[in-house]
Motif scaffolding. Structure first.
Motif, mmCIF file in Angstrom:
data_model
loop_
_atom_site.group_PDB
_atom_site.id
_atom_site.type_symbol
_atom_site.label_atom_id
_atom_site.label_comp_id
_atom_site.label_asym_id
_atom_site.label_seq_id
_atom_site.Cartn_x
_atom_site.Cartn_y
_atom_site.Cartn_z
ATOM 1 N N GLY A 1 -16.566 10.890 49.620
ATOM 2 C CA GLY A 1 -16.069 9.464 50.506
ATOM 3 C C GLY A 1 -15.421 10.251 51.505
ATOM 4 N N GLY A 2 -14.379 10.070 51.856
ATOM 5 C CA GLY A 2 -13.826 11.002 52.857
ATOM 6 C C GLY A 2 -12.738 12.315 52.438
ATOM 7 N N GLY A 3 -13.424 13.118 51.890
ATOM 8 C CA GLY A 3 -12.913 14.481 51.227
ATOM 9 C C GLY A 3 -11.601 13.594 50.429
ATOM 10 N N GLY A 4 -12.344 13.112 49.293
ATOM 11 C CA GLY A 4 -11.134 12.616 48.327
ATOM 12 C C GLY A 4 -11.606 13.207 46.542
ATOM 13 N N ALA A 5 -10.793 12.181 45.549
ATOM 14 C CA ALA A 5 -10.888 12.347 44.389
ATOM 15 C C ALA A 5 -11.558 10.953 43.796
ATOM 16 C CB ALA A 5 -10.225 13.478 44.037
ATOM 17 N N VAL A 6 -12.623 11.347 43.236
ATOM 18 C CA VAL A 6 -12.141 10.657 41.727
ATOM 19 C C VAL A 6 -10.969 10.366 40.496
ATOM 20 C CG1 VAL A 6 -13.277 8.547 40.165
ATOM 21 C CG2 VAL A 6 -13.882 9.923 42.186
ATOM 22 N N TYR A 7 -10.313 9.804 39.689
ATOM 23 C CA TYR A 7 -9.197 9.873 39.014
ATOM 24 C C TYR A 7 -10.353 8.727 37.222
ATOM 25 C CZ TYR A 7 -7.059 11.618 42.780
ATOM 26 O OH TYR A 7 -6.471 12.499 43.421
ATOM 27 N N VAL A 8 -9.965 9.663 36.459
ATOM 28 C CA VAL A 8 -10.241 9.307 35.066
ATOM 29 C C VAL A 8 -9.164 8.700 34.385
ATOM 30 C CG1 VAL A 8 -11.991 8.887 33.051
ATOM 31 C CG2 VAL A 8 -12.662 10.090 35.832
ATOM 32 N N PHE A 9 -9.046 7.646 33.669
ATOM 33 C CA PHE A 9 -7.223 7.628 33.080
ATOM 34 C C PHE A 9 -8.097 7.119 31.484
ATOM 35 C CE2 PHE A 9 -6.380 7.026 37.258
ATOM 36 C CZ PHE A 9 -5.067 8.128 37.263
ATOM 37 N N ALA A 10 -7.371 7.282 30.496
ATOM 38 C CA ALA A 10 -7.713 7.049 29.572
ATOM 39 C C ALA A 10 -6.239 6.462 28.431
ATOM 40 C CB ALA A 10 -8.704 7.991 28.638
ATOM 41 N N CYS A 11 -6.681 5.480 27.583
ATOM 42 C CA CYS A 11 -5.491 4.692 27.440
ATOM 43 C C CYS A 11 -5.290 5.084 25.975
ATOM 44 C CB CYS A 11 -5.530 3.111 27.055
ATOM 45 S SG CYS A 11 -3.714 1.950 25.837
ATOM 46 N N ARG A 12 -4.409 5.937 25.122
ATOM 47 C CA ARG A 12 -4.307 7.083 24.253
ATOM 48 C C ARG A 12 -3.745 5.730 23.163
ATOM 49 N NH1 ARG A 12 -2.731 12.637 24.969
ATOM 50 N NH2 ARG A 12 -2.601 13.016 26.711
ATOM 51 N N SER A 13 -3.166 4.129 23.231
ATOM 52 C CA SER A 13 -2.101 3.372 22.817
ATOM 53 C C SER A 13 -3.265 2.684 21.751
ATOM 54 C CB SER A 13 -1.433 2.452 24.085
ATOM 55 O OG SER A 13 -0.517 3.537 23.692
ATOM 56 N N CYS A 14 -3.967 1.921 22.566
ATOM 57 C CA CYS A 14 -5.501 1.240 22.144
ATOM 58 C C CYS A 14 -6.286 2.402 21.055
ATOM 59 C CB CYS A 14 -6.191 0.940 23.564
ATOM 60 S SG CYS A 14 -4.885 -0.741 24.212
ATOM 61 N N PRO A 15 -7.295 1.836 19.830
ATOM 62 C CA PRO A 15 -7.271 2.574 19.309
ATOM 63 C C PRO A 15 -8.978 2.410 19.248
ATOM 64 C CG PRO A 15 -6.319 -0.137 18.671
ATOM 65 C CD PRO A 15 -6.716 0.377 19.651
ATOM 66 N N ASN A 16 -9.512 1.740 20.804
ATOM 67 C CA ASN A 16 -10.484 2.360 20.803
ATOM 68 C C ASN A 16 -10.557 3.179 22.461
ATOM 69 O OD1 ASN A 16 -9.955 -0.207 22.735
ATOM 70 N ND2 ASN A 16 -11.865 -0.817 23.069
ATOM 71 N N ARG A 17 -9.478 3.301 22.538
ATOM 72 C CA ARG A 17 -9.233 4.812 23.946
ATOM 73 C C ARG A 17 -10.239 4.302 25.113
ATOM 74 N NH1 ARG A 17 -8.441 10.576 22.241
ATOM 75 N NH2 ARG A 17 -6.499 10.110 23.767
ATOM 76 N N PRO A 18 -9.400 2.713 25.825
ATOM 77 C CA PRO A 18 -10.739 2.487 26.764
ATOM 78 C C PRO A 18 -9.520 3.101 28.313
ATOM 79 C CG PRO A 18 -8.820 0.865 26.365
ATOM 80 C CD PRO A 18 -8.928 1.648 24.881
ATOM 81 N N PHE A 19 -10.623 3.467 29.083
ATOM 82 C CA PHE A 19 -10.716 3.933 30.346
ATOM 83 C C PHE A 19 -11.019 3.134 31.346
ATOM 84 C CE2 PHE A 19 -15.647 4.062 29.511
ATOM 85 C CZ PHE A 19 -15.869 4.345 30.767
#
Length: 173
Positions: free
Chosen positions: A148-166
């Motif tokens: 886009g405008g020279g930005g970034a995409v950040y990916v996050f994961a939840c280590r608290s939930c057993p299925n590790r949603p992101f």
């Protein structure tokens, strides 16, 4: 999409898939060399508010003592594409709370348009990417990706939930 696999189940490395012929050039990374290195970084935008207030005077003294040094640019989040650490937000921090448990999710990955800017490269550029005099010897955007405008995409994961949603957050300057 994020897929979790047991590293012991990984056999042979698969060949690189062909690029999508319909994709725009700026969505395909240019061939480049990766120099992984472990660095220590600290939060800036994600620093808890009480610590930000408590340390504000220290940050100010640091910048007075070393005018070319900035906590946020040179000591906090490492810029560029990376695994782990803290996101180097261009705008305000995004909503990264887990939709299942409500806890803050952990930063997993950043895919950035650039590996630094006019100031941050002095602190964060690896030695392999410098010339004999210590100057930048590579472009700040070696992959040629443009988010886009020279930005970034950040990916996050939840280590608290057993299925590790992101989830992901797109941030543009």
């Amino acid at each position: 999409m994020v897929l979790w696999r047991d590293s012991t189940s990984v056999q042979a490395v698969l060949p690189t898939p062909a690029a999508d012929p319909e994709a725009d050039d700026w969505h395909l990374p240019a061939p480049c060399v990766v120099h992984p290195e472990r660095v220590t970084e600290y939060p800036s935008c994600d620093l808890p508010e009480d610590l930000t207030e408590r340390w504000q005077e220290d940050f100010h003294r640091l910048e007075e003592a070393a005018p070319l040094l900035s906590y946020a640019t040179h000591l906090a989040e490492a810029p560029g594409t990376k695994l782990g650490g803290y996101p180097s937000w261009f705008t305000a921090p995004g909503d990264t709370d887990c939709k299942q448990c409500g806890r803050p999710m952990d930063h997993l990955l950043t895919v950035a348009s650039k590996e630094g800017d006019g100031a941050s490269w002095r602190a964060w550029l690896p030695a392999e990417d410098r010339d004999e005099e210590g100057r930048r010897a590579i472009p700040l955007d070696p992959t040629g990706l443009y988010m886009g405008g020279g930005g970034a995409v950040y990916v996050f994961a939840c280590r608290s939930c057993p299925n590790r949603p992101f989830t992901h957050w797109y941030d543009s300057s």
